[in-house]
Design a protein around this motif. Sequence first.
Motif, mmCIF file in Angstrom:
data_model
loop_
_atom_site.group_PDB
_atom_site.id
_atom_site.type_symbol
_atom_site.label_atom_id
_atom_site.label_comp_id
_atom_site.label_asym_id
_atom_site.label_seq_id
_atom_site.Cartn_x
_atom_site.Cartn_y
_atom_site.Cartn_z
ATOM 1 N N UNK A 156 28.561 1.854 71.820
ATOM 2 C CA UNK A 156 27.513 2.766 71.343
ATOM 3 C C UNK A 156 28.069 4.177 71.140
ATOM 4 N N UNK A 157 28.951 4.602 72.060
ATOM 5 C CA UNK A 157 29.572 5.931 71.924
ATOM 6 C C UNK A 157 30.465 5.975 70.689
ATOM 7 N N UNK A 158 31.237 4.912 70.492
ATOM 8 C CA UNK A 158 32.131 4.863 69.332
ATOM 9 C C UNK A 158 31.339 4.856 68.023
ATOM 10 N N UNK A 159 30.226 4.131 68.008
ATOM 11 C CA UNK A 159 29.392 4.082 66.808
ATOM 12 C C UNK A 159 28.805 5.455 66.510
ATOM 13 N N UNK A 160 28.368 6.174 67.544
ATOM 14 C CA UNK A 160 27.817 7.517 67.359
ATOM 15 C C UNK A 160 28.888 8.476 66.848
ATOM 16 N N UNK A 161 30.102 8.310 67.351
ATOM 17 C CA UNK A 161 31.207 9.160 66.892
ATOM 18 C C UNK A 161 31.529 8.892 65.421
ATOM 19 N N UNK A 162 31.466 7.611 65.034
ATOM 20 C CA UNK A 162 31.718 7.266 63.637
ATOM 21 C C UNK A 162 30.633 7.826 62.727
ATOM 22 N N UNK A 163 29.366 7.734 63.186
ATOM 23 C CA UNK A 163 28.264 8.289 62.405
ATOM 24 C C UNK A 163 28.423 9.803 62.238
ATOM 25 N N UNK A 164 28.908 10.469 63.289
ATOM 26 C CA UNK A 164 29.143 11.911 63.206
ATOM 27 C C UNK A 164 30.215 12.237 62.165
ATOM 28 N N UNK A 165 31.288 11.450 62.143
ATOM 29 C CA UNK A 165 32.359 11.673 61.168
ATOM 30 C C UNK A 165 31.841 11.483 59.742
ATOM 31 N N UNK A 166 30.999 10.442 59.539
ATOM 32 C CA UNK A 166 30.419 10.196 58.215
ATOM 33 C C UNK A 166 29.513 11.351 57.811
ATOM 34 N N UNK A 167 28.722 11.843 58.736
ATOM 35 C CA UNK A 167 27.820 12.950 58.441
ATOM 36 C C UNK A 167 28.599 14.214 58.077
ATOM 37 N N UNK A 168 29.706 14.466 58.805
ATOM 38 C CA UNK A 168 30.550 15.626 58.481
ATOM 39 C C UNK A 168 31.153 15.497 57.086
ATOM 40 N N UNK A 169 31.658 14.304 56.769
ATOM 41 C CA UNK A 169 32.268 14.095 55.458
ATOM 42 C C UNK A 169 31.233 14.273 54.343
ATOM 43 N N UNK A 170 30.030 13.753 54.555
ATOM 44 C CA UNK A 170 28.978 13.871 53.556
ATOM 45 C C UNK A 170 28.572 15.332 53.357
ATOM 46 N N UNK A 171 28.481 16.065 54.455
ATOM 47 C CA UNK A 171 28.107 17.472 54.344
ATOM 48 C C UNK A 171 29.205 18.286 53.648
ATOM 49 N N UNK A 172 30.469 18.001 53.953
ATOM 50 C CA UNK A 172 31.584 18.690 53.319
ATOM 51 C C UNK A 172 31.646 18.372 51.829
ATOM 52 N N UNK A 173 31.395 17.090 51.481
ATOM 53 C CA UNK A 173 31.396 16.711 50.066
ATOM 54 C C UNK A 173 30.309 17.460 49.307
ATOM 55 N N UNK A 174 29.118 17.524 49.876
ATOM 56 C CA UNK A 174 28.015 18.195 49.207
ATOM 57 C C UNK A 174 28.275 19.694 49.077
ATOM 58 N N UNK A 175 28.883 20.288 50.117
ATOM 59 C CA UNK A 175 29.218 21.708 50.053
ATOM 60 C C UNK A 175 30.264 21.980 48.970
#
Length: 337
Positions: A118-137
């Motif tokens: 569960x911790x690893x999945x949350x960490x992966x979701x965080x990385x995806x969210x960061x990448x998506x936010x950086x792409x949009x920026x």
Amino acid sequence: MLPPKYLALCLGALTLHGADLSVTRLQTGDITRSVQLLGEVRPYQQVALFAKVGGYVKTLQVDIGDRVEAGAVLAELEVPELLADEARTRAELVLAELEYQRLQDAYKQAPDLVPRQSVDAAQAKLAVAKAQQERNATLLGFAKIKAPFAGTISRRSVDKGAFVPAATGGGAGQAALFILTDAKTVRVQAALPEAEAGLATVGQAMTITTEAAGAKPFAAKLSRVTGVVDNPSKTMLIEAELANMDGALKPGMYANVKLGIETHRGTTLLPLTAIIMEKTVATAYVYEGGKARRRVLKAGFNDGVNLEVLDGVKPTEDILVVGTTALTDGQPVTLAK
């Protein structure tokens, strides 16, 4: 009464006998053979600027002829969809960070109750969210059309309020918003015939003139040689760079290019004022005993000032500087004092 032909010869002889002609001798020096080419003035760099993202033109900062510096904002697009996506991705990033931090804290306190997956999945979701936010920026940053280098706006194809679609496939089929041209330094390109291609080397002297820029010649050096002969035309592209701070050379101008292609060093030279060309035969007149004696020369290079003399006269002989004077073999002449 003498026939007109002989009368003219006699009058000419009398006239030239009284004329004062100077003499010269063979000199040792270098001479360069040049080729004349038709060239074209091109900008040092030029780029068509397209929109990476679609939107409406919000502001226009420049127009045709404006000088801009590297990084200057030329136009700004209004992109409401991207702004909305930016707010969404920012919120998703905050949520992912909170979820990951909460699971990580719970795992440290009770590792037996919180699965590591569960911790690893949350960490992966965080990385995806960061990448998506950086792409949009990043995409949002493309709403500002900026100059990649200093230059002049040579074309503008949009107006304020116009919708600009996102360019695809390198902008093929779409009009560029701007064309930016850097002509503070220009490239002069010419096609060198195949027969001369093997003699071209970087650093050879060039003289460039353009009718549109006046009679002033521009001195340059050969900067680049492609080293490849184009198959249809059997020519090789050569290029010279010229400083153009005053803007006298405009991209697109035709140019007359004179390239010094081959040099003979330490050879015998005679000024062209002492040479008389009889069709394709070079001749000179040697001063002997008060008379002009015609000599046929074996000629080499001609640089427009001097002629390379391979044979026909001796270094110790006095050669008449005839200029435009017509002489005949054996004609009496006097020397200038």
